[in-house]
Design a protein around this motif. Structure first.
Motif, PDB file in Angstrom:
ATOM      1  N   ALA A  59     -10.237   6.871  11.463  1.00  0.00           N
ATOM      2  CA  ALA A  59      -9.965   6.075  12.663  1.00  0.00           C
ATOM      3  C   ALA A  59     -10.643   4.703  12.578  1.00  0.00           C
ATOM      4  O   ALA A  59     -10.193   3.742  13.199  1.00  0.00           O
ATOM      5  CB  ALA A  59     -10.434   6.824  13.907  1.00  0.00           C
ATOM      6  N   ALA A  60     -11.735   4.626  11.797  1.00  0.00           N
ATOM      7  CA  ALA A  60     -12.444   3.356  11.607  1.00  0.00           C
ATOM      8  C   ALA A  60     -11.938   2.608  10.369  1.00  0.00           C
ATOM      9  O   ALA A  60     -12.554   1.630   9.937  1.00  0.00           O
ATOM     10  CB  ALA A  60     -13.943   3.614  11.479  1.00  0.00           C
ATOM     11  N   ASN A  61     -10.813   3.085   9.810  1.00  0.00           N
ATOM     12  CA  ASN A  61     -10.186   2.452   8.632  1.00  0.00           C
ATOM     13  C   ASN A  61     -11.099   2.446   7.415  1.00  0.00           C
ATOM     14  O   ASN A  61     -11.045   1.526   6.586  1.00  0.00           O
ATOM     15  CB  ASN A  61      -9.729   1.022   8.968  1.00  0.00           C
ATOM     16  CG  ASN A  61      -8.661   0.979  10.040  1.00  0.00           C
ATOM     17  OD1 ASN A  61      -7.703   1.756   9.999  1.00  0.00           O
ATOM     18  ND2 ASN A  61      -8.825   0.095  11.015  1.00  0.00           N
ATOM     19  N   GLN A  62     -11.938   3.473   7.298  1.00  0.00           N
ATOM     20  CA  GLN A  62     -12.763   3.615   6.110  1.00  0.00           C
ATOM     21  C   GLN A  62     -12.125   4.607   5.152  1.00  0.00           C
ATOM     22  O   GLN A  62     -11.498   5.585   5.575  1.00  0.00           O
ATOM     23  CB  GLN A  62     -14.181   4.048   6.488  1.00  0.00           C
ATOM     24  CG  GLN A  62     -14.947   2.982   7.244  1.00  0.00           C
ATOM     25  CD  GLN A  62     -16.448   3.106   7.081  1.00  0.00           C
ATOM     26  OE1 GLN A  62     -16.960   4.030   6.464  1.00  0.00           O
ATOM     27  NE2 GLN A  62     -17.177   2.147   7.651  1.00  0.00           N
ATOM     28  N   VAL A  63     -12.293   4.331   3.871  1.00  0.00           N
ATOM     29  CA  VAL A  63     -11.623   5.103   2.828  1.00  0.00           C
ATOM     30  C   VAL A  63     -12.646   5.910   2.037  1.00  0.00           C
ATOM     31  O   VAL A  63     -13.665   5.367   1.587  1.00  0.00           O
ATOM     32  CB  VAL A  63     -10.848   4.166   1.874  1.00  0.00           C
ATOM     33  CG1 VAL A  63     -10.188   4.966   0.756  1.00  0.00           C
ATOM     34  CG2 VAL A  63      -9.817   3.358   2.657  1.00  0.00           C
TER      35      VAL A  63
END
Length: 412
Positions: free
Chosen positions: A277-281
């Motif tokens: 959801a925080a756009n971390q991969v």
């Protein structure tokens, strides 16, 4: 991953059953669903089931209640009070067995037989949902509750070059994070979080002892020096949490890792939903490892149960829910967002992150599968043990006294 012919036939059969169930209803099959998935990642996940159910001819009525205990209590009160929901979330555990014993749940044998659940799902999952020969719950995921998540930038700031391979390296890394001015271990100071942290340490330290304690409830095992060492190692982690830990929600602890303010968190793989959801991969912004080399993979998860009803439309809705939730497409869409892995092996894995793919690979090795405590002990015993662990964590209590309290609670 390409589906083979038997899998395609299974998908076609599942969709045919879903279509037939929906087609038989003059109106969309309304389903009131109680669940506790309210965080950002969780909400994104459950919406996949809602969308799939509506597309199959139903009408999903969302009843999200913050907090697992509160959601289960609401569901039970409504069932007992004569106003049951269509479906209600429970953990993959013994939590719903009392409802079965009281004749308050419908089974979904028709769907389970049609879909061949007994052959497709892992044995430990089947054993958890098939009671007295009947399927009383629909599993939707496999969680592993003792993943280690870490911030790549935080590790770099602390000069940590690789993942710890044992407990000595783990504590050395926590020391480095503290020296770098970071929160070494992000922990939400709530009883259930403290208990799963303890169980993560326990399982990684001694799988055989873990089974003797939880499965066999062996008094000698609980009273052993080895178990005392588990308690001591767990309490050692207290040196690495921050003063704001008490009462913190799990997703707020995850947010500390996401922001790089904290180095590490021990949490179930549902935490990945927050990273997403925080756009971390995974592998780029954060790392993950399921314990140390060849550590057991502690199986947990979520199921939906179906309260007893004679209303034909509600029975159809329950069966449609069971079909949709376990179908390959919705399984992939839901679990990618939830952070868990699918309950069936024939799902397209291309969209899953490296953590999930590692978990799915480990699940192929049955020797590494380990039931979580709630699959082995009744809820009241789990609650009593949770009280023991949270008391030990938060008070100046000796390991010997905690050991005695644990021995007393597990006999209850």
């Amino acid at each position: 991953m390409k589906h083979n012919a038997p899998v395609l036939r299974g998908i076609v059969a599942a969709l045919a059953l879903a279509g037939a169930l929906a087609a038989n209803a003059a109106e969309p099959l309304k389903a009131n669903v109680i669940h506790w998935w309210t965080s950002g990642g969780e909400s994104a996940a459950i919406k996949q089931f809602a969308l799939a159910y509506d597309q199959a001819g139903g009408k999903w009525v969302d009843n999200a209640i913050a907090g697992a205990d509160q959601a289960r209590a609401t569901a039970i009160n409504r069932i007992v009070g004569g106003d049951p929901p269509t479906a209600a979330q429970f953990n993959t555990s013994k939590q719903f067995h009392d409802l079965i014993d009281q004749g308050l749940l419908n089974n979904v044998d028709a769907v389970a037989t049609k879909e061949n659940w007994g052959a497709i799902f892992p044995e430990s999952i089947v054993n958890a949902i098939r009671i007295n020969g009947h399927y009383y719950a629909t599993p939707v995921n496999i969680h592993m509750q003792d993943w280690f998540f870490y911030s790549k930038p935080a590790f770099a700031k602390a000069g940590i070059k690789g993942e710890p391979q044992n407990f000595d390296e783990l504590f050395a890394d926590l020391d480095k994070l503290k020296a770098a001015g970071l929160i070494p271990l992000a922990l939400g100071g709530q009883a259930w979080q403290e208990k799963i942290t303890f169980d993560a340490i326990f399982a990684d330290m001694d799988r055989d002892l873990y089974l003797k304690v939880y499965r066999d409830r062996d008094a000698n095992a609980v009273n052993s020096p080895a178990f005392r060492n588990v308690l001591t190692t767990f309490k050692r982690l207290h040196n690495y949490v921050d003063p704001g830990s008490p009462g913190r929600n799990w997703n707020d602890a995850t947010a500390l890792v996401i922001s790089g303010k904290a180095g590490m968190q021990i949490m179930g793989d549902w935490a990945k939903g927050e990273f997403s959801a925080a756009n971390q991969v995974a592998g780029k912004d954060f790392g993950c490892f399921p314990g140390f080399k060849n550590s057991p993979y502690m199986i947990a998860g979520d199921v939906f149960v179906f309260p007893k009803t004679d209303n034909a439309e509600q029975v159809k809705a329950q069966q449609l829910l069971a079909t949709v939730m376990t179908s390959p497409g919705p399984q992939a869409a839901f679990n990618q967002r939830k952070g868990s892995i699918p309950i069936r092996p024939d799902v397209d894995t291309s969209g899953f992150d490296i953590c999930a793919k590692e978990g799915m690979a480990i699940m192929k090795d049955k020797s590494r599968q380990l039931p979580n405590p709630e699959m082995l002990i009744p809820p009241d015993v789990q609650g009593a043990l949770q009280d023991v662990i949270t008391n030990f964590w938060n008070k100046n209590q000796s390991a010997e006294d905690a050991q005695k309290a644990f021995a007393s609670a597990i006999k209850s």
